[in-house]
Design a protein around this motif. Structure first.
Motif, PDB file in Angstrom:
ATOM      1  N   MET A   1       0.849  -1.201   0.000  1.00  0.00           N
ATOM      2  CA  MET A   1       0.000   0.000   0.000  1.00  0.00           C
ATOM      3  C   MET A   1       0.878   1.243   0.000  1.00  0.00           C
TER       4      MET A   1
ATOM      5  N   ARG B   1      -1.734   5.838  -3.158  1.00  0.00           N
ATOM      6  CA  ARG B   1      -2.974   5.058  -3.239  1.00  0.00           C
ATOM      7  C   ARG B   1      -3.924   5.416  -2.100  1.00  0.00           C
ATOM      8  N   LEU B   2      -3.389   5.483  -0.894  1.00  0.00           N
ATOM      9  CA  LEU B   2      -4.210   5.803   0.272  1.00  0.00           C
ATOM     10  C   LEU B   2      -4.821   7.192   0.131  1.00  0.00           C
ATOM     11  N   GLU B   3      -4.027   8.140  -0.355  1.00  0.00           N
ATOM     12  CA  GLU B   3      -4.528   9.506  -0.556  1.00  0.00           C
ATOM     13  C   GLU B   3      -5.646   9.530  -1.594  1.00  0.00           C
TER      14      GLU B   3
ATOM     15  N   PHE C   1      -7.603   7.151  -2.545  1.00  0.00           N
ATOM     16  CA  PHE C   1      -8.799   6.487  -2.020  1.00  0.00           C
ATOM     17  C   PHE C   1      -9.531   7.404  -1.035  1.00  0.00           C
TER      18      PHE C   1
ATOM     19  N   LEU D   1      -3.064   2.422   8.164  1.00  0.00           N
ATOM     20  CA  LEU D   1      -4.138   2.117   7.215  1.00  0.00           C
ATOM     21  C   LEU D   1      -5.473   2.017   7.937  1.00  0.00           C
ATOM     22  N   TRP D   2      -5.500   1.313   9.079  1.00  0.00           N
ATOM     23  CA  TRP D   2      -6.766   1.131   9.798  1.00  0.00           C
ATOM     24  C   TRP D   2      -7.202   2.398  10.521  1.00  0.00           C
TER      25      TRP D   2
ATOM     26  N   ILE E   1      -8.884   4.225   7.823  1.00  0.00           N
ATOM     27  CA  ILE E   1     -10.210   3.656   7.544  1.00  0.00           C
ATOM     28  C   ILE E   1     -11.187   4.063   8.648  1.00  0.00           C
TER      29      ILE E   1
ATOM     30  N   LEU F   1     -12.322   7.530   7.906  1.00  0.00           N
ATOM     31  CA  LEU F   1     -13.289   7.523   6.804  1.00  0.00           C
ATOM     32  C   LEU F   1     -14.644   6.999   7.275  1.00  0.00           C
ATOM     33  N   PHE F   2     -14.633   6.042   8.212  1.00  0.00           N
ATOM     34  CA  PHE F   2     -15.890   5.514   8.743  1.00  0.00           C
ATOM     35  C   PHE F   2     -16.701   6.622   9.410  1.00  0.00           C
TER      36      PHE F   2
ATOM     37  N   CYS G   1     -18.012   9.091   6.955  1.00  0.00           N
ATOM     38  CA  CYS G   1     -19.157   8.516   6.239  1.00  0.00           C
ATOM     39  C   CYS G   1     -20.462   8.710   6.989  1.00  0.00           C
TER      40      CYS G   1
END
Lengths: 171, 171, 171, 171
Positions: free
Chosen positions: C1, C5-7, C9, C81-82, C85, C88-89, C92
């Protein structure tokens, strides 16, 4: 406007269109927790589901073709840009038309909208190819005049078959 | 079709699928402004919320695995492209199935759709890995034949457990 | 990763979350074509509109902070990474909570969900910063120990004020 | 914040806004499978469809202008960032206002919201251009002072015509 930008934008729209398709799938109402109620629910959404499945692969094919065409394009001009926006416009209509067909699968006029929209999207993508590969040198290529003629003829044939399937909706 | 393009397109779809999940969360109807009404509203949407939470992390894991797999891939061919589209298709179904399960958490047939879809997505992503790492040289790697066998065995075991949890839905 | 890519996404998800917010704005029902009916319609959707406006800028600020933090990050590991995420959760959830608050602006418990979610998102983004800049060398930087302490203190203060505004909802 | 990042984020939002527009197109209710019912359905959604068509091309034009403006920009500062977020905010409102106009095409106050939002988006994009090309050296360019004046005058004229069309809604 660079090609990279146009590709990224088109990719974004194709990705969203594919995902938006599934938003048209509504959770069916189930009477109770039995298998009979579950089956009835699945049968109820079956037309929508198959319309979704079909559209998913149709749009995936348009996306693959779009990439193949843009692969050799070196420059982007205003006309190419608008042909591309035209293609995205008809692609955007697929989720709506898919839902329409899923709701009125027995109405031939509604069903005929589907191949009609496919024909319009095909005309646009073919015009985009012709503009970049034949009419201008936006997409430098080694295709002979015969190969170009063959492709345009094949595109016209596909269009005729597409429009014929509009008629098929009424059979 | 370059790998970069395929990754960007897949990233776009995974990002949209994660966000679309939350669209299934409906604002509950509250009788009045009391804490009791608020609690009742939260309890009402609790199944949907936990289905959303669960799906969010399941899809995030698929996204992470997808990246790990694509990391070593150097070339993209038509079969790999369609395996990837297949994976995106099953991923796209998660928001619909999540909403379905959230509405009918007590119907075992509905609940069983969830591990079933996970199994289908897993089969596809495993096939994608096997195609790129074992069957072809699309993803050049230093894995020994034993390591490849071990991974395929582990994938099969995970699939069996996944399908077993379909049965669990009926307990 | 990779970081890129992370950016990409995360950018994709922030872009979708901002756009999805506006989907919660429902067209009001107007009795007739008079200015009075139009005004009544606007007043009816005013709470939703201001909730939308507020959330749009809150999420934009999170996006800007996210970029500032990722700017110096050189490597991505699983924990980062988590944490991402997780951020982002909670991001959302904003469209859902914004719609909830827009519908029940007078219910203090509903209104309190908003600063609560902001607090959870803030805790996550602060943890992400601390992990990359203080705990590990994922983000090589020239910050002195004092500067790091000052930032962490500032983050804690902001969190306290955020949680205080949860209480404010009940005044 | 690099220009590339800002462009990718803006592209993402424009792509989503264009696609979200079509979500406002509702499948009409058809009485039966006759051509008469089909025609009645099409007539029923015609205002929404033309509002969709119009907005699609308006937003496409904003997207093209946005790219042309960002093309020469070398650096991004905080003010430019917020001007860009402001432009995205008004762009985000188009799907809602398009649906509103599609539902109440005969209400002049509703119809007037459309050119009003276009005017606000135009003011923002013009301010963005002026900030980058005239007030600062974020976008190094060879434009003479006269050319800059001419563009600003043209922008003001376009704005006046835009606001005049707000009045037109009441004719």
């Amino acid at each position: 406007m660079t090609k990279t930008r146009l590709e990224a934008f088109s990719d974004g729209m194709f990705a969203i269109i594919l995902t938006v398709l599934v938003l048209e799938l509504q959770v069916p109402h189930l009477e109770n927790n039995s298998f009979a109620a579950f089956s009835a629910g699945l049968i109820q959404i079956a037309p929508k589901f198959f319309a979704f499945l079909f559209s998913f692969f149709i749009i995936a094919i348009f996306w693959i073709n779009h990439h193949a065409i843009l692969h050799h394009i070196q420059k982007v001009d205003t006309k190419l840009l608008w042909l591309n926006i035209g293609l995205l416009f008809f692609s955007c209509l697929f989720p709506f038309i898919t839902a329409f067909v899923g709701d009125y699968i027995l109405n031939p006029f509604v069903v005929a909208l589907y191949p009609l929209n496919m024909a319009l999207a095909s005309v646009t993508i073919n015009a985009l190819w012709k503009y970049a590969y034949v009419d201008t040198d936006l997409a430098p290529n080694n295709l002979t005049a015969e190969e170009k003629q063959a492709r345009m003829k094949r595109d016209r044939m596909a269009l005729v078959m597409n429009l014929a399937s509009v008629a098929l909706a009424f059979v």
